[in-house]
Scaffold this motif. Structure first.
Motif, PDB file in Angstrom:
ATOM      1  N   PHE A 292       0.857  -1.258  -0.190  1.00 54.00           N
ATOM      2  CA  PHE A 292       0.038  -0.092   0.188  1.00 54.00           C
ATOM      3  C   PHE A 292       0.838   1.259   0.180  1.00 54.00           C
ATOM      4  O   PHE A 292       1.873   1.399   0.556  1.00 54.00           O
ATOM      5  CB  PHE A 292      -0.998  -0.082   1.159  1.00 54.00           C
ATOM      6  N   ASP A 293       0.334   2.240  -0.786  1.00 51.88           N
ATOM      7  CA  ASP A 293       1.174   3.228  -0.756  1.00 51.88           C
ATOM      8  C   ASP A 293       0.074   4.496  -0.832  1.00 51.88           C
ATOM      9  O   ASP A 293      -0.740   4.748  -1.877  1.00 51.88           O
ATOM     10  CB  ASP A 293       1.999   3.464  -2.189  1.00 51.88           C
ATOM     11  N   LEU A 294       0.122   5.251   0.394  1.00 51.71           N
ATOM     12  CA  LEU A 294      -1.300   6.132   0.623  1.00 51.71           C
ATOM     13  C   LEU A 294      -0.740   7.536   0.817  1.00 51.71           C
ATOM     14  O   LEU A 294       0.159   7.713   1.513  1.00 51.71           O
ATOM     15  CB  LEU A 294      -2.046   5.616   1.805  1.00 51.71           C
ATOM     16  N   ASP A 295      -1.475   8.600   0.418  1.00 55.76           N
ATOM     17  CA  ASP A 295      -0.940   9.989   1.018  1.00 55.76           C
ATOM     18  C   ASP A 295      -2.170  10.922   0.572  1.00 55.76           C
ATOM     19  O   ASP A 295      -2.935  10.797  -0.503  1.00 55.76           O
ATOM     20  CB  ASP A 295       0.154  10.348   0.235  1.00 55.76           C
ATOM     21  N   GLY A 296      -2.363  11.889   1.417  1.00 54.24           N
ATOM     22  CA  GLY A 296      -3.113  13.041   0.944  1.00 54.24           C
ATOM     23  C   GLY A 296      -4.564  13.238   1.618  1.00 54.24           C
ATOM     24  O   GLY A 296      -5.385  13.925   1.574  1.00 54.24           O
ATOM     25  N   PHE A 297      -5.218  11.945   2.464  1.00 55.64           N
ATOM     26  CA  PHE A 297      -6.364  11.932   2.902  1.00 55.64           C
ATOM     27  C   PHE A 297      -6.309  11.585   4.249  1.00 55.64           C
ATOM     28  O   PHE A 297      -5.693  10.971   5.064  1.00 55.64           O
ATOM     29  CB  PHE A 297      -7.356  10.880   2.237  1.00 55.64           C
ATOM     30  N   ARG A 298      -7.144  12.273   5.169  1.00 56.14           N
ATOM     31  CA  ARG A 298      -7.492  11.745   6.610  1.00 56.14           C
ATOM     32  C   ARG A 298      -8.978  11.535   6.588  1.00 56.14           C
ATOM     33  O   ARG A 298      -9.861  11.746   5.963  1.00 56.14           O
ATOM     34  CB  ARG A 298      -7.022  13.012   7.393  1.00 56.14           C
ATOM     35  N   LEU A 299      -9.227  10.941   7.696  1.00 64.37           N
ATOM     36  CA  LEU A 299     -10.886  10.566   7.807  1.00 64.37           C
ATOM     37  C   LEU A 299     -11.773  11.970   7.977  1.00 64.37           C
ATOM     38  O   LEU A 299     -11.475  12.963   8.507  1.00 64.37           O
ATOM     39  CB  LEU A 299     -10.888   9.879   9.408  1.00 64.37           C
ATOM     40  N   ARG A 300     -12.930  11.788   7.373  1.00 62.05           N
ATOM     41  CA  ARG A 300     -13.657  12.846   7.151  1.00 62.05           C
ATOM     42  C   ARG A 300     -14.797  12.496   7.870  1.00 62.05           C
ATOM     43  O   ARG A 300     -16.002  12.892   7.532  1.00 62.05           O
ATOM     44  CB  ARG A 300     -14.187  12.693   5.492  1.00 62.05           C
ATOM     45  N   CYS A 301     -14.399  12.526   9.329  1.00 60.31           N
ATOM     46  CA  CYS A 301     -15.661  12.520  10.300  1.00 60.31           C
ATOM     47  C   CYS A 301     -14.870  12.487  11.652  1.00 60.31           C
ATOM     48  O   CYS A 301     -13.751  12.289  11.816  1.00 60.31           O
ATOM     49  CB  CYS A 301     -16.512  11.252  10.141  1.00 60.31           C
ATOM     50  N   ASP A 302     -15.773  13.020  12.679  1.00 63.03           N
ATOM     51  CA  ASP A 302     -15.221  13.246  13.878  1.00 63.03           C
ATOM     52  C   ASP A 302     -14.767  11.795  14.657  1.00 63.03           C
ATOM     53  O   ASP A 302     -15.568  10.848  14.283  1.00 63.03           O
ATOM     54  CB  ASP A 302     -15.936  13.918  14.889  1.00 63.03           C
ATOM     55  N   LEU A 303     -13.784  11.694  15.320  1.00 64.26           N
ATOM     56  CA  LEU A 303     -13.192  10.284  15.901  1.00 64.26           C
ATOM     57  C   LEU A 303     -14.400   9.894  16.982  1.00 64.26           C
ATOM     58  O   LEU A 303     -14.829  11.017  17.873  1.00 64.26           O
ATOM     59  CB  LEU A 303     -11.883  10.480  16.513  1.00 64.26           C
ATOM     60  N   PRO A 304     -14.558   8.747  17.491  1.00 63.13           N
ATOM     61  CA  PRO A 304     -15.240   8.562  18.506  1.00 63.13           C
ATOM     62  C   PRO A 304     -14.652   8.795  19.633  1.00 63.13           C
ATOM     63  O   PRO A 304     -13.376   8.686  19.892  1.00 63.13           O
ATOM     64  CB  PRO A 304     -15.538   6.970  18.557  1.00 63.13           C
ATOM     65  N   GLU A 305     -15.211   9.127  20.822  1.00 56.94           N
ATOM     66  CA  GLU A 305     -14.508   9.453  22.193  1.00 56.94           C
ATOM     67  C   GLU A 305     -13.809   8.286  22.468  1.00 56.94           C
ATOM     68  O   GLU A 305     -12.538   8.576  22.986  1.00 56.94           O
ATOM     69  CB  GLU A 305     -15.674   9.337  23.285  1.00 56.94           C
ATOM     70  N   THR A 306     -13.994   7.125  22.449  1.00 60.34           N
ATOM     71  CA  THR A 306     -13.087   6.001  22.749  1.00 60.34           C
ATOM     72  C   THR A 306     -12.608   5.109  21.422  1.00 60.34           C
ATOM     73  O   THR A 306     -13.653   4.657  20.819  1.00 60.34           O
ATOM     74  CB  THR A 306     -13.700   4.910  23.729  1.00 60.34           C
ATOM     75  N   LEU A 307     -11.462   5.341  21.145  1.00 57.08           N
ATOM     76  CA  LEU A 307     -11.094   4.528  19.776  1.00 57.08           C
ATOM     77  C   LEU A 307     -11.187   3.086  19.902  1.00 57.08           C
ATOM     78  O   LEU A 307     -10.834   2.295  21.017  1.00 57.08           O
ATOM     79  CB  LEU A 307      -9.736   4.707  19.406  1.00 57.08           C
ATOM     80  N   PRO A 308     -11.904   2.181  18.780  1.00 55.55           N
ATOM     81  CA  PRO A 308     -11.720   0.955  18.817  1.00 55.55           C
ATOM     82  C   PRO A 308     -10.427   0.131  18.867  1.00 55.55           C
ATOM     83  O   PRO A 308      -9.680   0.921  18.289  1.00 55.55           O
ATOM     84  CB  PRO A 308     -12.479   0.513  17.464  1.00 55.55           C
ATOM     85  N   LYS A 309     -10.140  -0.703  19.761  1.00 57.98           N
ATOM     86  CA  LYS A 309      -8.902  -1.683  19.532  1.00 57.98           C
ATOM     87  C   LYS A 309      -8.823  -2.289  18.141  1.00 57.98           C
ATOM     88  O   LYS A 309      -9.909  -2.833  17.759  1.00 57.98           O
ATOM     89  CB  LYS A 309      -8.857  -2.406  20.786  1.00 57.98           C
ATOM     90  N   VAL A 310      -7.687  -2.532  17.850  1.00 60.79           N
ATOM     91  CA  VAL A 310      -7.229  -3.395  16.392  1.00 60.79           C
ATOM     92  C   VAL A 310      -6.448  -4.586  16.924  1.00 60.79           C
ATOM     93  O   VAL A 310      -5.344  -4.651  17.356  1.00 60.79           O
ATOM     94  CB  VAL A 310      -6.779  -2.444  15.445  1.00 60.79           C
ATOM     95  N   ASP A 311      -7.464  -5.772  16.750  1.00 63.75           N
ATOM     96  CA  ASP A 311      -6.625  -6.870  16.998  1.00 63.75           C
ATOM     97  C   ASP A 311      -6.365  -7.580  15.582  1.00 63.75           C
ATOM     98  O   ASP A 311      -6.655  -7.366  14.815  1.00 63.75           O
ATOM     99  CB  ASP A 311      -7.776  -8.179  17.607  1.00 63.75           C
ATOM    100  N   ALA A 312      -5.303  -8.570  15.759  1.00 63.98           N
ATOM    101  CA  ALA A 312      -5.065  -9.442  14.540  1.00 63.98           C
ATOM    102  C   ALA A 312      -5.084 -10.912  14.654  1.00 63.98           C
ATOM    103  O   ALA A 312      -4.607 -11.214  15.812  1.00 63.98           O
ATOM    104  CB  ALA A 312      -3.570  -9.064  14.022  1.00 63.98           C
TER     105      ALA A 312
END
Length: 336
Positions: free
Chosen positions: A140-160
């Motif tokens: 992946f090669d990404l650049d130039g964007f950010r999330l276009r909405c407010d973040l939730p008060e508590t960020l979700p955890k990311v498992d693998a």
């Protein structure tokens, strides 16, 4: 105290509503989190969005969304949206799935699953930071964007999810949790060393990390029927799902047995494959029997050092009534 979760079966499900009803039932029984899989049936996102509006307390998570059919950025968007929909109860689980699903169903080259999963986790965490995503990786090669909405008060955890030594190490180094599946008791204990190494490499706090173990369970008064269904389920994964789970079992010290089960299944001798599972594996990597027997067996998994949560999953041939009987038999309040 080890948490007890529930994992929705993808088989024998007559409707979306039936699956959501099982999550509601799990909430009534006191389970901590309901995990939704995604294979080639109903998608997990729609299921969990529906469940978020029909439940109030139970945690909701994906186990797992694969790292191939959705972009990492979309996975980040999905995590934010489901966190909002569930009022902060969502946890994202991602992983490579397996080559037979990724290539034969999604039509994507499986490639290097370890690297792809790592890049996916890293990009999702950039998305969840709210900052501009900038990433230069192998896939992946990404650049130039950010999330276009407010973040939730508590960020979700990311498992693998991970099976092999390096994959489990990667989970500890980059993710917030590890999803372990199709492990024997001893095999799981061995992988814990790889997880600890990853946590050290990532300078992670083990207290903030969640190790969740999947255990195929069936608890019925007809103990023979329960064992038969679990036996068939385990044999199918080792013998019928390509070589991914076969090789994982081989790494756990069962190399000859793993290949023999796989070959028997592929040759059409499923009765022999299931016999080998019943005689050699059933008590070491699953829970099956009467409710009392099953509760004792599940407690053995929960006693393994480093396990934070165990989720009860169900045989692919179990019907809704058998799933609910097992859920009730293994509910957390039964062992408190």
């Amino acid at each position: 105290m080890t948490e007890r979760d529930v994992f929705l079966s993808v088989g024998a499900q007559p409707s979306l509503d039936a699956m959501v009803e099982q999550i509601e039932f799990a909430e009534e029984l006191g389970y901590d989190t309901a995990w939704a899989p995604e294979t080639w049936g109903r998608d997990a996102v729609t299921l969990l969005a529906t469940a978020a509006h029909r439940t109030d307390e139970i945690g909701l998570g994906t186990s797992i969304l694969n790292a191939y059919s959705r972009s990492p950025s979309l996975l980040g968007q999905t995590a934010v949206t489901l966190q909002e929909a569930s009022d902060g109860r969502f946890r994202l689980g991602v992983g490579p799935s397996g080559p037979i699903v990724i290539e034969n169903w999604h039509g994507v080259d499986f490639g290097n699953p370890l690297r792809r999963t790592r890049e996916t986790v890293e990009i999702i965490k950039q998305v969840l930071s709210g900052e501009e995503v900038s990433y230069d990786g192998e896939y992946f090669d990404l650049d130039g964007f950010r999330l276009r909405c407010d973040l939730p008060e508590t960020l979700p955890k990311v498992d693998a999810a991970g099976l092999g030594p390096k994959a489990v190490e990667m989970c500890g180094r980059f993710a917030d949790g590890w999803h372990a599946t199709t492990f024997t008791h001893d095999g799981l204990a061995d992988r814990m060393e790889d997880l600890e190494r990853g946590l050290e490499l990532g300078d992670r706090d083990p207290e903030e990390f969640r190790t969740t173990v999947s255990v195929t369970c069936c608890a019925l008064e007809d103990s023979e029927h329960a064992r038969d269904m679990v036996t068939q389920h385990v044999a199918f994964y080792i013998g019928g799902m390509g070589t991914y789970y076969r090789d994982s079992l081989a790494r756990q010290g069962y190399e000859e047995l793993a290949h023999t089960i796989h070959d028997a299944w592929q040759d059409g001798d499923r009765e022999h494959a299931q016999q080998l599972v019943e005689e050699n594996l059933l008590p070491h990597m699953s829970v099956a029997g009467t409710p009392e027997e099953a509760r004792e067996q599940l407690a053995e998994y929960e006693s393994i050092d480093g396990v934070d949560a165990v989720y009860t999953s169900y045989p692919r041939s179990a019907d809704v009534d058998e799933i609910k009987q097992t859920m009730e038999a293994l509910a957390p309040d039964r062992t408190e």
